[in-house]
Design a protein around this motif. Structure first.
Motif, mmCIF file in Angstrom:
data_model
loop_
_atom_site.group_PDB
_atom_site.id
_atom_site.type_symbol
_atom_site.label_atom_id
_atom_site.label_comp_id
_atom_site.label_asym_id
_atom_site.label_seq_id
_atom_site.Cartn_x
_atom_site.Cartn_y
_atom_site.Cartn_z
ATOM 1 N N GLY A 141 0.799 -1.213 0.000
ATOM 2 C CA GLY A 141 0.000 0.000 0.000
ATOM 3 C C GLY A 141 0.834 1.266 0.000
ATOM 4 O O GLY A 141 0.285 2.369 -0.114
ATOM 5 N N ASN A 142 2.169 1.170 0.135
ATOM 6 C CA ASN A 142 3.026 2.350 0.248
ATOM 7 C C ASN A 142 3.206 3.021 -1.114
ATOM 8 O O ASN A 142 3.124 2.377 -2.172
ATOM 9 C CB ASN A 142 4.394 1.963 0.799
ATOM 10 N N LEU A 143 3.489 4.333 -1.060
ATOM 11 C CA LEU A 143 3.805 5.120 -2.247
ATOM 12 C C LEU A 143 5.315 5.299 -2.320
ATOM 13 O O LEU A 143 5.940 5.782 -1.363
ATOM 14 C CB LEU A 143 3.104 6.485 -2.196
ATOM 15 N N TYR A 144 5.915 4.934 -3.474
ATOM 16 C CA TYR A 144 7.349 5.012 -3.669
ATOM 17 C C TYR A 144 7.632 6.037 -4.757
ATOM 18 O O TYR A 144 7.063 5.963 -5.856
ATOM 19 C CB TYR A 144 7.922 3.648 -4.071
ATOM 20 N N ILE A 145 8.510 7.005 -4.436
ATOM 21 C CA ILE A 145 8.940 8.000 -5.427
ATOM 22 C C ILE A 145 10.450 7.828 -5.597
ATOM 23 O O ILE A 145 11.231 8.055 -4.657
ATOM 24 C CB ILE A 145 8.605 9.428 -4.985
#
Length: 956
Positions: A141-145
């Motif tokens: 569910g994490n957002l990775y940039i």
């Protein structure tokens, strides 16, 4: 919570018996008491639950079906409840440098059921768009940039959706801010999202692997298999190669997988393995069995699965254990000596950690005294003296009965001629008249005894003979024949006849065959014989004591079968070399072959010329001649024998003849007309099948009449060409010829013909135009013709109209040049018309005369004469009527017309009068029909209805 749930299982889970079947349900191994449960009930065996409650209704359900035969268990059904809870709390800002990678955590919700994740940027519904720099993991569910840019600054909110309930929760916003101490330098990839070292995958499932790395520059993701084998076409890469998806996972997809993240600063790799697992699947099962008491039962079932499944056995829904008579080993069940208590329903159960399957079969244990109701001795058995005879003793008995034989009251023992076989059969060889009599078989087992009796009749030694049997024959397709089969035999014997064709017994239902001949003959009639009826026919004669037969070969001749393999070996612009393979001659040698062809330009198949002209039956090649160039042909071949012409062969492959110079000139060359300074030339286009090649067109040659030099023009347009030149005199004669050409060259020209150039419109104006009304619907127009016009005049055109403001009222009439008057009809009554006259030719119409007008007469009377009376004295008919009174817009009555016609004759006679009566002499002794109408300047009025004058009406 307020839902209604139906649990049911397929009918194949309940193959108990045809008896009335009952069902009960258990939850987590405990029987559900439906009598004390208000929320649960049975409906046709299905379990219906209302107002679902997670605490009470979640778990494993199983149905037991039972009846008088036994019981079996259904597959297990799991009921789970999907939910989603998410504790939210204020989140601190995440501070990063430009160019640095960052991971924004979604948090860990409590849930049941599949989830999906997305992130909102600043405010709903502006979602983060995933690309090679940004990725939302559906695992964490994490957002990775991978590399933060100034445009990424803002608030991020995680959105979690339960795919089952469609429920949605949002996290608290996480602010992302840039640090002020400068941008991050370039660095090698750091893989933040990767799959475990070992990933179990079920057969047929969709396997998804994620891999994402932080880095500057943004890393590029690639995948490979550890064994170096390329990915199959079904494998898909998504989200800039971050997600690897394997649909319909199979055994060959298992193994090592590697994800490589790389930028110019370096690369990193993660590795893992996909392990294959599958729930059990049957490869061998047992069948329902019916065994005699004390017999041995052996059942075995086998299932595939990974890991390898274990087996257990159930009897009537209860686990079966190994004991003295019962042995269980893997999937095999053995019962050494079955008894009545072993009867019931059995289930083989195969199970591994991924699933469990059941297969059911019924065991029936049979125990009964001997019974001859299904297999008694023949009441009368006949045998020829000197032959051998057998009498079977086969009662139905469980366990097998012990048999003894008696002749009359004498118990039989084995002798030189008499044998008592182990299966209970009595066999007597070289029988004599003394062996005749009553024979009884007595059978006994532990449950009782039974007997059956039959009589043996011994006949004389004279054999049955076939006095007239079938003989070999040749016959033509469509004819009918009778194959004889007549015998001589002992009258005491029962005789039956049957026929076999090529080793197979003939069916009495086949309409081609009919048994004829009475009791002493078994003749076979074959009607409308076809090729399929050729072969060996055997008449079989069966009596009580013997069997004999006679055979004949029937040869059926028919038209030849279709040739095959028609091939175009060589082709030119007008010939094709063919070869083919012969078909069946169907009993008559092939005399000759016929070649046919078809193109896109023919209707059906057409006969063609060949070399040799007549193709004999031993020749399998021919040259087709007189073909058109550059046309696609199909060929087929038919064979002929003494019976007729057979079916055609399959068509050859389409083959195009070579191109050639056109050999057909355009036909019907003509022309004329057109506009000023034009020479219009027309011709009949050359059909496509005669154009002989690509690049087809026409060459037009023209010259003024009397000159020697030709002018040429080329066009690809079919059928018409317009030559324009200001120097062309009007209506001047030209010599014209038209030829054809294609890429191979120029073909022949048509014969020379004369065509006139376009002429000019007439310049003169007709004089003396005059018009007069003839009736309410017609007027006459006349004029003076143009006698000295310098231009050709083909005729005159009269244009008329009611009103200049109504173009739709305009009419037009044309007449030849020698005509100077015309009647125009179909007009409105009492209406003013305007008209002009002009001369015309092929170039158009000349100037029009000044407009004149004419008014049509009033309409004729609209009422027929009334109160018609008549009498007939001799041949004199007197008719009276009332005068017709006209309306204001109708023409005045000027007289009356009486029409009369003899019945069944077409000739009509008329009489006119100014009076309202008339006398007519009717010469023939026949029936007449008369009608009366008023006359006026506007024409005839409406007539009376037909009046029938019968000859019987005469007054003498």
């Amino acid at each position: 919570q307020h839902l209604k749930l139906h649990l049911w299982l397929p009918a194949e889970d309940f193959e108990v018996s045809d008896y009335l079947c009952l069902r009960r349900w258990s939850l987590n191994g405990t029987l559900i008491d439906l009598r004390a449960d208000q929320r649960r009930r049975l409906s046709g065996g299905n379990l219906v639950i209302r107002s679902l409650e997670r605490a009470q209704d979640a778990g494993i359900y199983q149905c037991t079906a039972f009846n008088l035969v036994g019981a079996i268990l259904s597959r297990r059904a799991s009921l789970q409840f999907a939910y989603l809870n998410f504790k939210t709390q204020t989140r601190s800002a995440v501070s990063v440098r430009e160019g640095q990678g960052v991971v924004l955590l979604c948090g860990t919700p409590t849930y049941a059921g599949d989830l999906s994740f997305a992130w909102v940027f600043n405010e709903y519904p502006y979602f983060v768009q995933q690309d090679n720099r940004r990725f939302v993991s559906q695992e964490t569910g994490n957002l990775y940039i991978a590399k933060v840019e100034p445009s990424d600054v803002g608030n991020y909110t995680c959105v979690v959706v339960n795919r089952i309930t469609k429920g949605k929760v949002l996290s608290s916003p996480t602010p992302l801010v840039l640090r002020t101490d400068g941008a991050m330098g370039e660095y090698e990839p750091k893989i933040e999202v990767h799959f475990p070292d070992m990933v179990p995958a079920a057969k047929g499932s969709v396997v998804t692997l994620e891999c994402f790395a932080l880095g500057n520059p943004v890393p590029e993701i690639t995948w490979r298999r550890a064994n170096g084998v390329p990915f199959p076409s079904k494998v898909k890469m998504k989200n800039s190669n971050v997600v690897l998806e394997i649909p319909s996972f199979q055994q060959e997809d298992a193994g090592g997988y590697e994800c490589v993240a790389e930028n110019k600063m370096g690369k990193n790799t993660v590795k893992g393995r996909l392990s294959f697992h599958a729930k059990p699947q049957w490869v061998q099962t047992m069948r329902d069995s019916a065994l005699s008491i004390e017999e041995r039962l052996f059942w075995e079932c086998k299932a595939n699965g990974k890991p390898k499944p274990s087996y257990s056995w159930l009897r009537n829904g209860e686990l079966l254990a190994t004991e003295d008579r019962i042995q269980i080993e893997n999937g095999a069940l053995t019962i050494a000596s079955v008894n009545l208590s072993d009867a019931g329903m059995y289930q083989c159960v195969a199970e591994n950690k991924h699933g469990i399957i059941y297969f059911s079969a019924e065991l029936v244990v049979l125990a009964s005294p001997p019974d001859f109701s299904r297999s008694p001795l023949r009441a009368l058995l006949k045998a020829k003296a000197g032959s051998a005879v057998s009498m079977a003793c086969k009662p139905q008995a469980y366990p097998t009965a012990i048999s003894t034989w008696r002749k009359g009251n004498e118990v039989l023992q084995s002798t030189e001629r008499t044998s008592l076989l182990p299966d209970g059969t009595l066999r007597i060889i070289n029988v004599t008249k003394m062996d005749g009599g009553n024979y009884t078989c007595l059978a006994r087992n532990q449950f009782g005894t039974a007997s059956t009796t039959g009589r043996l009749l011994v006949t004389g030694k004279d054999p049955t003979r076939i006095t007239q049997g079938p003989v070999d024959m040749e016959i033509i397709v469509g004819e009918s024949i009778v194959l004889p089969c007549q015998i001589a035999c002992d009258p005491a014997l029962d005789v039956s006849f049957s026929w076999a064709f090529n080793g197979q017994l003939l069916s009495k239902l086949d309409p081609h065959y009919e048994h004829v001949g009475g009791s002493a003959a078994g003749d076979l009639m074959i009607r409308n014989i076809q090729l399929k009826h050729a072969g060996k026919y055997v008449c079989v004669v069966d009596t009580d004591v013997e069997s004999l037969s006679a055979a004949a070969i029937l040869i059926v001749k028919g038209p030849p079968g279709a040739p095959d393999g028609v091939t175009v070996e060589e082709i030119t612009d007008s010939t094709a070399q063919l070869s083919w393979r012969p078909g069946q001659d169907n009993g008559s040698p092939i005399i000759s072959y016929i070649v046919q062809t078809k193109t896109a330009f023919t209707v059906g198949w057409q006969a063609v010329n060949t070399v040799p002209e007549v193709i004999d039956g031993n020749t399998l090649t021919a040259t087709v001649v007189d073909l058109n160039a550059w046309v696609e042909y199909e060929f087929r071949v038919l064979a002929r024998n003494s019976v007729g012409v057979g079916e055609p062969s399959p068509a050859s492959l389409k083959t195009r003849t070579e191109d050639a110079v056109p050999d057909t000139a355009p036909a019907n060359v003509g022309g004329g007309g057109g506009s000023k300074s034009e020479l219009v030339i027309t011709w009949e286009p050359v059909p496509e099948e005669l154009q002989n090649g690509d690049g087809f067109g026409y060459i037009i040659a023209m010259r003024p009449l009397g000159e020697l030099t030709w002018t040429h023009a080329v066009t690809s347009a079919p059928g018409r060409y317009v030559y324009r030149n200001e120097s062309i005199p009007p209506f001047s004669p030209f010599n014209i010829k038209v030829g054809a050409y294609n890429v191979k060259g120029q073909g022949p020209f048509s014969p020379v013909t004369t065509v006139f150039s376009a002429e000019e419109e007439p310049s003169g104006v007709p004089g003396g135009v005059w018009a007069q009304s003839i009736s309410a619907s017609e007027f006459e127009v006349s004029w003076q013709t143009l006698s000295d016009s310098p231009e050709r005049v083909l005729g005159y055109e009269v244009v008329y109209w009611e009103d200049d403001t109504k173009p739709e009222t305009m009419g037009k009439v044309r007449v030849p040049a020698n005509q100077y008057t015309v009647n125009i009809s179909g007009l409105k009554g009492y209406t003013q018309y305007f008209l002009t006259v002009s001369a015309f030719n092929t170039a158009g119409t000349g100037p029009r005369t000044p407009t004149i007008n004419v008014t049509t007469k009033k309409s004729p009377p609209g009422q027929p004469p009334l109160n018609v009376e008549w009498n007939l004295i001799g041949s004199k008919l007197t008719v009276h009527w009332d005068p017709v009174v006209t309306m204001e817009m109708e023409s005045e009555v000027t007289g009356y017309q009486v029409s009369y016609r003899r019945n069944r004759h077409r000739e009509i006679n008329t009489v006119t009068t100014n009076l309202t009566s008339v006398e007519i002499v009717l010469p023939a002794d026949d029936d007449y029909t008369i009608q009366i109408c008023a006359l006026s300047d506007g024409g005839e009025g409406i007539p009376t209805e037909p009046i029938n004058i019968h000859k019987l009406s005469k007054l003498d």
